[in-house]
Every structure is written in C-alpha cells, then in structure tokens.
Design a protein around this motif. Structure first.
Motif, short mmCIF file in Angstrom:
data_model
loop_
_atom_site.label_atom_id
_atom_site.label_comp_id
_atom_site.label_asym_id
_atom_site.label_seq_id
_atom_site.Cartn_x
_atom_site.Cartn_y
_atom_site.Cartn_z
N SER A 41 0.81 -1.22 0.00
CA SER A 41 0.00 0.00 0.00
C SER A 41 0.84 1.28 0.00
O SER A 41 0.33 2.34 -0.32
CB SER A 41 -0.97 0.01 1.18
N GLN A 42 2.12 1.17 0.32
CA GLN A 42 2.95 2.39 0.30
C GLN A 42 3.07 2.97 -1.10
O GLN A 42 3.41 4.14 -1.27
CB GLN A 42 4.33 2.11 0.89
N TRP A 43 2.75 2.19 -2.11
CA TRP A 43 2.86 2.65 -3.50
C TRP A 43 1.51 3.07 -4.09
O TRP A 43 1.43 3.42 -5.26
CB TRP A 43 3.50 1.57 -4.37
N TRP A 44 0.45 3.00 -3.28
CA TRP A 44 -0.87 3.41 -3.77
C TRP A 44 -0.89 4.92 -4.04
O TRP A 44 -0.14 5.69 -3.44
CB TRP A 44 -1.94 3.10 -2.74
N THR A 45 -1.81 5.31 -4.88
CA THR A 45 -2.01 6.74 -5.12
C THR A 45 -2.63 7.35 -3.87
O THR A 45 -3.25 6.64 -3.07
CB THR A 45 -2.96 6.97 -6.31
N PRO A 46 -2.48 8.65 -3.68
CA PRO A 46 -3.12 9.30 -2.53
C PRO A 46 -4.63 9.04 -2.48
O PRO A 46 -5.19 8.82 -1.40
CB PRO A 46 -2.81 10.78 -2.73
N ASP A 47 -5.29 9.02 -3.63
CA ASP A 47 -6.74 8.78 -3.65
C ASP A 47 -7.08 7.36 -3.18
O ASP A 47 -8.05 7.16 -2.45
CB ASP A 47 -7.31 9.01 -5.05
N ALA A 48 -6.32 6.38 -3.63
CA ALA A 48 -6.57 5.00 -3.22
C ALA A 48 -6.33 4.83 -1.73
O ALA A 48 -7.11 4.17 -1.04
CB ALA A 48 -5.68 4.04 -4.02
N LEU A 49 -5.27 5.42 -1.22
CA LEU A 49 -4.98 5.33 0.21
C LEU A 49 -6.07 6.02 1.04
O LEU A 49 -6.56 5.46 2.02
CB LEU A 49 -3.61 5.97 0.50
N ARG A 50 -6.48 7.18 0.60
CA ARG A 50 -7.55 7.92 1.29
C ARG A 50 -8.84 7.11 1.31
O ARG A 50 -9.52 7.02 2.33
CB ARG A 50 -7.76 9.28 0.63
N ALA A 51 -9.17 6.46 0.22
CA ALA A 51 -10.39 5.65 0.14
C ALA A 51 -10.36 4.52 1.18
O ALA A 51 -11.35 4.27 1.87
CB ALA A 51 -10.56 5.08 -1.26
N GLN A 52 -9.21 3.88 1.32
CA GLN A 52 -9.10 2.79 2.30
C GLN A 52 -9.11 3.33 3.74
O GLN A 52 -9.67 2.69 4.64
CB GLN A 52 -7.85 1.96 2.05
N GLN A 53 -8.51 4.48 3.95
CA GLN A 53 -8.54 5.09 5.28
C GLN A 53 -9.96 5.45 5.68
O GLN A 53 -10.38 5.20 6.82
CB GLN A 53 -7.64 6.33 5.32
N PHE A 54 -10.74 5.99 4.75
CA PHE A 54 -12.12 6.32 5.06
C PHE A 54 -12.98 5.06 5.21
O PHE A 54 -13.92 5.04 6.01
CB PHE A 54 -12.72 7.27 4.02
N ARG A 55 -12.65 4.02 4.48
CA ARG A 55 -13.34 2.74 4.67
C ARG A 55 -13.17 2.25 6.10
O ARG A 55 -14.12 1.84 6.77
CB ARG A 55 -12.78 1.72 3.67
N GLN A 56 -11.93 2.33 6.60
CA GLN A 56 -11.66 1.90 7.97
C GLN A 56 -12.31 2.85 8.97
O GLN A 56 -12.84 2.42 10.00
CB GLN A 56 -10.15 1.82 8.21
N LEU A 57 -12.27 4.14 8.69
CA LEU A 57 -12.89 5.12 9.58
C LEU A 57 -14.39 4.86 9.72
O LEU A 57 -14.94 4.94 10.82
CB LEU A 57 -12.63 6.54 9.07
N ARG A 58 -15.06 4.54 8.60
CA ARG A 58 -16.50 4.23 8.65
C ARG A 58 -16.77 3.06 9.59
O ARG A 58 -17.70 3.10 10.41
CB ARG A 58 -17.02 3.88 7.25
N LEU A 59 -15.95 2.02 9.50
CA LEU A 59 -16.13 0.86 10.39
C LEU A 59 -15.93 1.25 11.86
O LEU A 59 -16.66 0.79 12.73
CB LEU A 59 -15.16 -0.26 10.00
N LEU A 60 -14.95 2.09 12.11
CA LEU A 60 -14.68 2.54 13.48
C LEU A 60 -15.84 3.36 14.03
O LEU A 60 -16.30 3.14 15.15
CB LEU A 60 -13.39 3.35 13.52
N VAL A 61 -16.36 4.28 13.23
CA VAL A 61 -17.48 5.12 13.67
C VAL A 61 -18.72 4.27 13.89
O VAL A 61 -19.44 4.43 14.90
CB VAL A 61 -17.74 6.26 12.65
N GLU A 62 -19.00 3.33 12.98
CA GLU A 62 -20.16 2.44 13.17
C GLU A 62 -20.02 1.66 14.47
O GLU A 62 -21.00 1.48 15.20
CB GLU A 62 -20.27 1.49 11.99
N HIS A 63 -18.85 1.20 14.76
CA HIS A 63 -18.62 0.45 16.01
C HIS A 63 -18.85 1.34 17.23
O HIS A 63 -19.44 0.92 18.21
CB HIS A 63 -17.20 -0.11 16.03
N ALA A 64 -18.36 2.58 17.14
CA ALA A 64 -18.46 3.50 18.27
C ALA A 64 -19.91 3.90 18.58
O ALA A 64 -20.25 4.10 19.74
CB ALA A 64 -17.63 4.76 18.00
N ILE A 65 -20.76 3.99 17.57
CA ILE A 65 -22.13 4.44 17.82
C ILE A 65 -23.08 3.30 18.14
O ILE A 65 -24.22 3.53 18.54
CB ILE A 65 -22.68 5.30 16.66
N LEU A 66 -22.65 2.09 18.00
CA LEU A 66 -23.54 0.94 18.32
C LEU A 66 -23.50 0.58 19.77
O LEU A 66 -22.76 0.71 20.56
CB LEU A 66 -23.16 -0.28 17.47
#
Length: 66
Positions: A41-66
């Motif tokens: 993943s160190q070679w991913w484009t900034p957009d691809a990396l950002r997409a995966q970071q937000f994917r993980q963030l969504r999971l974290l937020v969903e966990h926190a509000i449940l």
C-alpha cells in the motif's frame, strides 16, 4: 556444510522438521500479513490510500455508535 550466516536472520520455524523457509507461529503470520499489506500500500495513489482510510474510519465510527 557451512552454517548460514547469523546476518541472514532466518526466524525459527514453528513446524517441526522444517528449518527453511520458516513456518511462523500464528501471531508471526499475522505480522507478516500486515507487513506485506503495508509494503504494497505504500505505492498506492493518494486517492486509493484515502479511500481505504475512510473505509476503515467508517467501520470505526459504526462500532463506536452501536
């Protein structure tokens, strides 16, 4: 036969009778999988990396509000 140099740092295998390639313990296998993914993943484009970071963030937020 000459022993492998200590500088090669071959880890101990968890499988009896297997010296190389070393078969890691489950925790070691997990760490190797993470290292592999981060290495790729160190070679991913900034957009691809950002997409995966937000994917993980969504999971974290969903966990926190449940």
């Amino acid at each position: 036969m000459k022993e492998a140099s200590a500088s090669l740092a071959v880890p101990a295998s968890s499988a009896e009778g297997v010296a190389w390639p070393a078969v890691p313990h489950p925790a070691g296998a997990t760490m190797l999988a993470l290292q592999f993914q981060l290495g790729r993943s160190q070679w991913w484009t900034p957009d691809a990396l950002r997409a995966q970071q937000f994917r993980q963030l969504r999971l974290l937020v969903e966990h926190a509000i449940l």
